[in-house]
Design a protein around this motif. Sequence first.
Motif, PDB file in Angstrom:
ATOM      1  N   LEU A 110      -5.035  15.228   8.975  1.00  0.00           N
ATOM      2  CA  LEU A 110      -5.714  14.194   9.734  1.00  0.00           C
ATOM      3  C   LEU A 110      -6.111  12.984   8.886  1.00  0.00           C
ATOM      4  O   LEU A 110      -5.946  11.839   9.336  1.00  0.00           O
ATOM      5  N   PRO A 111      -6.640  13.147   7.669  1.00  0.00           N
ATOM      6  CA  PRO A 111      -7.012  11.969   6.886  1.00  0.00           C
ATOM      7  C   PRO A 111      -5.849  11.000   6.660  1.00  0.00           C
ATOM      8  O   PRO A 111      -6.038   9.775   6.720  1.00  0.00           O
ATOM      9  N   GLU A 112      -4.670  11.536   6.423  1.00  0.00           N
ATOM     10  CA  GLU A 112      -3.521  10.661   6.213  1.00  0.00           C
ATOM     11  C   GLU A 112      -3.165   9.912   7.490  1.00  0.00           C
ATOM     12  O   GLU A 112      -2.824   8.714   7.455  1.00  0.00           O
ATOM     13  N   LEU A 113      -3.247  10.587   8.616  1.00  0.00           N
ATOM     14  CA  LEU A 113      -2.973   9.937   9.889  1.00  0.00           C
ATOM     15  C   LEU A 113      -4.011   8.855  10.187  1.00  0.00           C
ATOM     16  O   LEU A 113      -3.673   7.780  10.697  1.00  0.00           O
ATOM     17  N   LEU A 114      -5.261   9.106   9.851  1.00  0.00           N
ATOM     18  CA  LEU A 114      -6.304   8.099  10.050  1.00  0.00           C
ATOM     19  C   LEU A 114      -6.095   6.908   9.128  1.00  0.00           C
ATOM     20  O   LEU A 114      -6.363   5.759   9.510  1.00  0.00           O
ATOM     21  N   PRO A 155       0.807  -1.224   0.000  1.00  0.00           N
ATOM     22  CA  PRO A 155       0.000   0.000   0.000  1.00  0.00           C
ATOM     23  C   PRO A 155       0.838   1.271   0.000  1.00  0.00           C
ATOM     24  O   PRO A 155       0.343   2.339  -0.328  1.00  0.00           O
ATOM     25  N   PHE A 156       2.117   1.142   0.347  1.00  0.00           N
ATOM     26  CA  PHE A 156       3.001   2.302   0.424  1.00  0.00           C
ATOM     27  C   PHE A 156       3.854   2.479  -0.831  1.00  0.00           C
ATOM     28  O   PHE A 156       4.632   3.430  -0.912  1.00  0.00           O
ATOM     29  N   SER A 157       3.731   1.586  -1.808  1.00  0.00           N
ATOM     30  CA  SER A 157       4.581   1.642  -2.995  1.00  0.00           C
ATOM     31  C   SER A 157       4.123   2.729  -3.970  1.00  0.00           C
ATOM     32  O   SER A 157       2.981   3.199  -3.925  1.00  0.00           O
ATOM     33  N   ALA A 158       5.027   3.097  -4.880  1.00  0.00           N
ATOM     34  CA  ALA A 158       4.679   4.080  -5.907  1.00  0.00           C
ATOM     35  C   ALA A 158       3.563   3.552  -6.801  1.00  0.00           C
ATOM     36  O   ALA A 158       2.688   4.297  -7.248  1.00  0.00           O
ATOM     37  N   ALA A 159       3.572   2.237  -7.058  1.00  0.00           N
ATOM     38  CA  ALA A 159       2.553   1.643  -7.926  1.00  0.00           C
ATOM     39  C   ALA A 159       1.166   1.684  -7.294  1.00  0.00           C
ATOM     40  O   ALA A 159       0.162   1.616  -8.000  1.00  0.00           O
ATOM     41  N   SER A 160       1.119   1.805  -5.975  1.00  0.00           N
ATOM     42  CA  SER A 160      -0.162   1.840  -5.266  1.00  0.00           C
ATOM     43  C   SER A 160      -0.646   3.257  -4.993  1.00  0.00           C
ATOM     44  O   SER A 160      -1.574   3.458  -4.213  1.00  0.00           O
ATOM     45  N   ARG A 161      -0.042   4.239  -5.644  1.00  0.00           N
ATOM     46  CA  ARG A 161      -0.376   5.629  -5.352  1.00  0.00           C
ATOM     47  C   ARG A 161      -1.858   5.926  -5.563  1.00  0.00           C
ATOM     48  O   ARG A 161      -2.493   6.604  -4.750  1.00  0.00           O
ATOM     49  N   SER A 162      -2.426   5.417  -6.657  1.00  0.00           N
ATOM     50  CA  SER A 162      -3.825   5.728  -6.960  1.00  0.00           C
ATOM     51  C   SER A 162      -4.787   5.179  -5.906  1.00  0.00           C
ATOM     52  O   SER A 162      -5.604   5.928  -5.350  1.00  0.00           O
ATOM     53  N   PRO A 163      -4.746   3.863  -5.593  1.00  0.00           N
ATOM     54  CA  PRO A 163      -5.657   3.384  -4.540  1.00  0.00           C
ATOM     55  C   PRO A 163      -5.340   3.980  -3.175  1.00  0.00           C
ATOM     56  O   PRO A 163      -6.254   4.178  -2.360  1.00  0.00           O
ATOM     57  N   ARG A 164      -4.063   4.275  -2.909  1.00  0.00           N
ATOM     58  CA  ARG A 164      -3.713   4.906  -1.626  1.00  0.00           C
ATOM     59  C   ARG A 164      -4.336   6.303  -1.537  1.00  0.00           C
ATOM     60  O   ARG A 164      -4.866   6.689  -0.492  1.00  0.00           O
ATOM     61  N   THR A 165      -4.294   7.042  -2.657  1.00  0.00           N
ATOM     62  CA  THR A 165      -4.919   8.364  -2.694  1.00  0.00           C
ATOM     63  C   THR A 165      -6.417   8.259  -2.443  1.00  0.00           C
ATOM     64  O   THR A 165      -7.002   9.069  -1.710  1.00  0.00           O
ATOM     65  N   ASP A 166      -7.051   7.236  -3.025  1.00  0.00           N
ATOM     66  CA  ASP A 166      -8.481   7.028  -2.812  1.00  0.00           C
ATOM     67  C   ASP A 166      -8.774   6.669  -1.352  1.00  0.00           C
ATOM     68  O   ASP A 166      -9.794   7.096  -0.791  1.00  0.00           O
TER      69      ASP A 166
END
Length: 240
Positions: free
Chosen positions: A166-170, A131-142
């Motif tokens: 706060l959203p990123e911390l959550l 979930p932290f990879s560059a390839a996962s940027r789109s779903p992580r952003t969602d």
Amino acid sequence: MSAHGDAAAPHGSTGTKAERTRELLADTALRMFRAHGYDATTMRGIAREAGVTTGNAYYHFAGKDAFVHELYRRVVIEHRVRTQSALIAGGSLADNLRRALTIGVEVMAPYHSFGSTLLGTALRMDSETSPFSAASRSPRTDAVALMREVVDASARVPGGRPGERLPELLWLAYMGVTLFWVLDSSPDTRRTALLIDGAAPLVGRMVSLARIPIGRSLAADAIDLMDRVRTAGALREGQE
């Protein structure tokens, strides 16, 4: 079950032939993961079940790990859709966060039997499925956007920099819950449910502290630490 069985129908019926084939392969692979487990499922078996050649399967997905990434993408989409209708406008952050975390676990539930395998795949240093990879940027952003919706729907949340981040911390807290869920062997993952029921109010109380000076200072320290870790990770990726 053959490729023409009911469970092998593609997830979506629109799009180009290539898009439909990709959806069919993904649906087939995820169904086989649930039925037989990750290790017992092979690319050849997925291709055979979907009614395509093995070469065609590899054309759309580089390997089984790529299906894990597709699973992550789908889980995030379903999690967000279901949570949007469950949030209470003007409700407490604790209640809305509990709803979001509970739904997240419910969406992942069909895949719990091979969760440890997924975790091992995602934690590899070179894994694009993390979930932290560059390839996962789109779903992580969602996923972070989902937490933004949780914050926006809730009353008495801090403003300023703490509220902005706060959203990123959550989302990071949700990643922690996910890790606990993967390793939870209790019946119906009851311990995860207990964790969510206890953690959501605790997070809500901690966030409320950001409305007072000492709490704002602690929140700033947490955000600074998160930024330093992120910067270090970005530098490492640039060096590789």
